[in-house]
Design an enzyme around this catalytic site. Structure first.
Site, PDB file in Angstrom:
ATOM      1  N   HIS A   1       0.874  -1.192   0.000  1.00  0.00           N
ATOM      2  CA  HIS A   1       0.000   0.000   0.000  1.00  0.00           C
ATOM      3  C   HIS A   1       0.905   1.235   0.000  1.00  0.00           C
ATOM      4  O   HIS A   1       1.782   1.356  -0.844  1.00  0.00           O
ATOM      5  CB  HIS A   1      -0.918  -0.115   1.225  1.00  0.00           C
ATOM      6  CG  HIS A   1      -2.102   0.803   1.262  1.00  0.00           C
ATOM      7  ND1 HIS A   1      -2.525   1.570   0.211  1.00  0.00           N
ATOM      8  CD2 HIS A   1      -2.982   1.077   2.281  1.00  0.00           C
ATOM      9  CE1 HIS A   1      -3.589   2.271   0.560  1.00  0.00           C
ATOM     10  NE2 HIS A   1      -3.883   1.997   1.821  1.00  0.00           N
ATOM     11  N   HIS A   8      -1.447  -2.573  -9.655  1.00  0.00           N
ATOM     12  CA  HIS A   8      -2.474  -2.010  -8.769  1.00  0.00           C
ATOM     13  C   HIS A   8      -3.676  -2.932  -8.771  1.00  0.00           C
ATOM     14  O   HIS A   8      -4.010  -3.504  -9.813  1.00  0.00           O
ATOM     15  CB  HIS A   8      -2.895  -0.608  -9.246  1.00  0.00           C
ATOM     16  CG  HIS A   8      -3.590   0.176  -8.196  1.00  0.00           C
ATOM     17  ND1 HIS A   8      -4.947   0.049  -7.969  1.00  0.00           N
ATOM     18  CD2 HIS A   8      -3.134   1.057  -7.280  1.00  0.00           C
ATOM     19  CE1 HIS A   8      -5.284   0.841  -6.973  1.00  0.00           C
ATOM     20  NE2 HIS A   8      -4.204   1.463  -6.526  1.00  0.00           N
ATOM     21  N   ASP A  65       3.004   5.501  -6.641  1.00  0.00           N
ATOM     22  CA  ASP A  65       4.229   5.501  -5.835  1.00  0.00           C
ATOM     23  C   ASP A  65       5.504   5.395  -6.648  1.00  0.00           C
ATOM     24  O   ASP A  65       6.598   5.476  -6.094  1.00  0.00           O
ATOM     25  CB  ASP A  65       4.176   4.342  -4.823  1.00  0.00           C
ATOM     26  CG  ASP A  65       3.160   4.603  -3.725  1.00  0.00           C
ATOM     27  OD1 ASP A  65       3.048   5.771  -3.322  1.00  0.00           O
ATOM     28  OD2 ASP A  65       2.492   3.658  -3.288  1.00  0.00           O
TER      29      ASP A  65
HETATM   30  N1  CMC Z   1       5.986  -7.000  -9.864  1.00  0.00           N
HETATM   31  C1  CMC Z   1       5.928  -8.240 -10.423  1.00  0.00           C
HETATM   32  N2  CMC Z   1       4.799  -8.953 -10.573  1.00  0.00           N
HETATM   33  C2  CMC Z   1       3.663  -8.387 -10.146  1.00  0.00           C
HETATM   34  C3  CMC Z   1       3.640  -7.101  -9.548  1.00  0.00           C
HETATM   35  C4  CMC Z   1       4.863  -6.405  -9.419  1.00  0.00           C
HETATM   36  N3  CMC Z   1       4.888  -5.195  -8.878  1.00  0.00           N
HETATM   37  N4  CMC Z   1       2.378  -6.786  -9.204  1.00  0.00           N
HETATM   38  C5  CMC Z   1       1.619  -7.830  -9.558  1.00  0.00           C
HETATM   39  N5  CMC Z   1       2.397  -8.797 -10.126  1.00  0.00           N
HETATM   40  C6  CMC Z   1       1.936 -10.075 -10.726  1.00  0.00           C
HETATM   41  C7  CMC Z   1       1.632 -11.110  -9.638  1.00  0.00           C
HETATM   42  O1  CMC Z   1       2.767 -11.888  -9.338  1.00  0.00           O
HETATM   43  C8  CMC Z   1       0.524 -11.901 -10.299  1.00  0.00           C
HETATM   44  O2  CMC Z   1       1.117 -12.755 -11.259  1.00  0.00           O
HETATM   45  P1  CMC Z   1       0.452 -14.210 -11.587  1.00  0.00           P
HETATM   46  O3  CMC Z   1      -0.905 -13.910 -12.131  1.00  0.00           O
HETATM   47  O4  CMC Z   1       1.380 -14.842 -12.534  1.00  0.00           O
HETATM   48  O5  CMC Z   1       0.387 -14.918 -10.248  1.00  0.00           O
HETATM   49  C9  CMC Z   1      -0.256 -10.837 -11.082  1.00  0.00           C
HETATM   50  O6  CMC Z   1       0.700  -9.806 -11.367  1.00  0.00           O
HETATM   51  C10 CMC Z   1      -1.429 -10.240 -10.300  1.00  0.00           C
HETATM   52  O7  CMC Z   1      -0.932  -9.773  -9.072  1.00  0.00           O
HETATM   53  P2  CMC Z   1      -1.716  -9.815  -7.685  1.00  0.00           P
HETATM   54  O8  CMC Z   1      -0.725  -9.923  -6.571  1.00  0.00           O
HETATM   55  O9  CMC Z   1      -2.811 -10.825  -7.751  1.00  0.00           O
HETATM   56  O10 CMC Z   1      -2.368  -8.388  -7.702  1.00  0.00           O
HETATM   57  P3  CMC Z   1      -3.014  -7.654  -6.466  1.00  0.00           P
HETATM   58  O11 CMC Z   1      -4.135  -6.900  -7.002  1.00  0.00           O
HETATM   59  O12 CMC Z   1      -3.297  -8.607  -5.361  1.00  0.00           O
HETATM   60  O13 CMC Z   1      -1.834  -6.700  -5.943  1.00  0.00           O
HETATM   61  C11 CMC Z   1      -0.428  -4.848  -5.671  1.00  0.00           C
HETATM   62  C12 CMC Z   1      -1.756  -5.354  -6.245  1.00  0.00           C
HETATM   63  C13 CMC Z   1      -0.379  -3.329  -5.794  1.00  0.00           C
HETATM   64  C14 CMC Z   1      -0.317  -5.215  -4.189  1.00  0.00           C
HETATM   65  C15 CMC Z   1       0.738  -5.494  -6.498  1.00  0.00           C
HETATM   66  O14 CMC Z   1       0.657  -5.108  -7.847  1.00  0.00           O
HETATM   67  C16 CMC Z   1       2.105  -5.144  -5.902  1.00  0.00           C
HETATM   68  O15 CMC Z   1       2.579  -5.829  -4.979  1.00  0.00           O
HETATM   69  N6  CMC Z   1       2.773  -4.063  -6.437  1.00  0.00           N
HETATM   70  C17 CMC Z   1       4.007  -3.606  -5.866  1.00  0.00           C
HETATM   71  C18 CMC Z   1       3.725  -2.788  -4.618  1.00  0.00           C
HETATM   72  C19 CMC Z   1       3.163  -1.416  -4.940  1.00  0.00           C
HETATM   73  O16 CMC Z   1       3.658  -0.729  -5.803  1.00  0.00           O
HETATM   74  N7  CMC Z   1       2.128  -1.009  -4.181  1.00  0.00           N
HETATM   75  C20 CMC Z   1       1.524   0.318  -4.305  1.00  0.00           C
HETATM   76  C21 CMC Z   1       0.129   0.290  -4.793  1.00  0.00           C
HETATM   77  S1  CMC Z   1      -0.447   1.914  -5.288  1.00  0.00           S
HETATM   78  C22 CMC Z   1      -0.526   2.825  -3.842  1.00  0.00           C
HETATM   79  C23 CMC Z   1      -1.781   2.574  -3.115  1.00  0.00           C
HETATM   80  O17 CMC Z   1      -2.857   2.922  -3.625  1.00  0.00           O
HETATM   81  O18 CMC Z   1      -1.704   2.034  -2.025  1.00  0.00           O
END
Ligand code: CMC
Length: 428
Positions: A264, A305, A363
């Site tokens: 987050h 995201h 971010d």
């Molecule tokens: N790097 C590499 N792979 C990724 C990333 C990333 N940053 N984000 C998602 N993926 C992959 C993930 O491994 C999954 O792959 P697969 O389908 O093969 O298993 C797929 O993309 C979907 O990911 P998810 O984890 O199911 O997506 P989510 O909606 O649960 O997570 C997130 C969203 C923001 C937590 C994630 O994209 C992440 O960890 N990003 C990095 C941290 C980040 O930048 N966070 C700030 C978010 S914006 C600020 C806010 O509003 O809080």
């Protein structure tokens, strides 16, 4: 007549009402599902669950749209100010005159002081304590000063809470910063804007410090972009915590705590750490490979995201602000910014990121602006918290003003043991 959707299993069927949104997806009202069928729904990370009704913020993640009270974020970032946006979020409409905005501004400013006993909260922490640890504690501590006599259902009390927390947050964040940096605290200046005051509270102790208008404008834009984001993790934490009727400052502290996590708001700090680790453009492909490797926990921070499956509209605005800020600080060929641009370009052309709709989020570039302002990376998430406070407080007020609101109480899919009898320890 509301439309219905029919759910069938064997000979049993149930009609569930569809509720339409002003814009965006309609929802299926599930309130009769459990009483009528004995089933719960299962959506552990709430990817498809609307947890409440709200009129504050609208996001279309596929098109990359973000609107506060119907106004596009691009227009607000270009033409408005943080306090005008705060007015809009809280009141639902833009101020109709400068007088109304000035009154709002003066109510915020009147609350820019801390209760006397707050000093000990900061001095109780070591100089190395993480700012978010201090901020969570300091916000929770406000509940000690503002508890007796608060009627959370009373509109006037809600308003007092809103102005109090909006006024106090910059002071708390500045106290956290000054505690870590061993700087003296400085008083806010009546004649300055909210964002100018934040810079003054952080750096005003320096001899001859002058506020750079490009930096204060960039800060104001960052505050606008972070002000609200509908039912994200921290806002949902504020709502769920607040739904029990707890003290509102304690509910905001729950939001600050939730924001700290790297998935987050903590991502802004993690992004700049990651840029430091990558070090140079030559190492980008190694880190891209790590991010794609399912056996490696590394993720490209600032990418992806839950809601946006397109470029985060906030990231576009921040990237262009980054250019302006670095130019004004004489640092346009900043190696970290160059690295970020290259990393973005490579990731956006990589099949792994394309297929999963992973784009830069808010971010990815924000930390570079804070860094150019001489704000250390450990403070980045506290800056996010400062901006998001208006969103948290507005959501809390909206929830409290809804006469139908009840305590939030999710259920579960129980996978534990079935009933069994206790056996005395010597017989096991
Ligand atoms: N790097 C590499 N792979 C990724 C990333 C990333 N940053 N984000 C998602 N993926 C992959 C993930 O491994 C999954 O792959 P697969 O389908 O093969 O298993 C797929 O993309 C979907 O990911 P998810 O984890 O199911 O997506 P989510 O909606 O649960 O997570 C997130 C969203 C923001 C937590 C994630 O994209 C992440 O960890 N990003 C990095 C941290 C980040 O930048 N966070 C700030 C978010 S914006 C600020 C806010 O509003 O809080």
């Amino acid at each position: 007549m509301a439309e219905k959707i029919t759910l069938k299993k064997d000979t049993q069927s149930i009609d569930l009402e569809i509720k339409d949104a002003t814009v965006g997806p309609s929802v299926i009202d599930l309130k009769s599902l459990y009483p009528d069928t004995g089933y719960f729904t299962f959506d552990p990370s709430y990817s498809t669950t609307a947890s409440c009704e709200s009129k504050i913020t609208y996001i279309d993640g596929v098109k990359g749209i973000l609107e506060y009270r119907g106004y596009p974020i691009e227009q607000l970032a270009e033409k408005s100010t943080y306090l005008e946006v705060a007015y809009l979020l809280f009141n639902g409409e833009l101020p109709s005159s400068n007088i109304a905005l000035d009154e709002f501004r003066s109510e915020v400013k009147q609350n820019m002081t801390l209760p006397e006993n707050m000093d000990v909260i900061f001095s109780g922490f070591g100089k190395e304590a993480h700012p978010m640890a201090m901020l969570t504690t300091a916000v929770a501590a406000l509940s000690g000063s503002y508890h007796e006599g608060i009627d959370i259902r009373d509109k006037e009390h809600q308003k007092e809470f809103f102005f109090n927390v909006l006024g106090k947050m910059p002071i708390l964040v500045a106290n956290v910063f000054n505690h870590n940096q061993k700087n003296a605290n400085v008083e806010y200046d009546e004649s300055l804007s909210y964002s100018e005051n934040i810079l003054r509270l952080f750096f005003g102790w320096k001899d001859g410090y002058e506020i750079n208008p490009i930096l204060s404008k960039a800060l104001d834009i960052l505050l606008i972009l972070h002000a609200d984001h509908e039912q994200n993790c921290s806002t949902s934490s504020v709502r769920l915590t607040g739904s029990s009727g707890t003290n509102p400052y304690a509910a905001i502290a729950a939001g600050v705590a939730a924001l700290w996590g790297p998935a987050h708001g903590g991502a802004n700090e993690a992004v700049v750490r990651m840029f430091g680790e990558i070090g140079s453009k030559d190492n980008i492909s190694k880190f891209i490979d790590k991010a794609k490797d399912k056996n490696d926990p590394f993720r490209l921070m600032g990418f992806g995201h839950r809601v946006y499956k397109n470029y985060d509209p906030r990231a576009t605005i921040i990237r262009s602000q980054c250019h302006k800020v670095l130019e004004s600080t004489g640092n346009d060929s900043n190696p970290m910014f160059e690295l970020a641009l290259k990393l973005e370009e490579i990731a956006l052309n990589d099949d792994y990121f394309v297929k999963r709709n992973l784009y830069p989020n808010v971010d990815f570039y924000s930390g570079l602006i804070y860094k150019a302002m001489d704000i250390p990376k450990e403070m980045f998430t506290a800056m996010f918290a400062l901006a998001r406070t208006v969103g948290w407080a507005t959501h809390w007020c909206e929830m409290m003003s809804n006469p139908k609101h009840r305590i939030g109480r999710p259920r579960q899919l129980y996978l534990g043991e079935k009933k069994r009898d206790y056996i005395p320890i010597n017989d096991r």
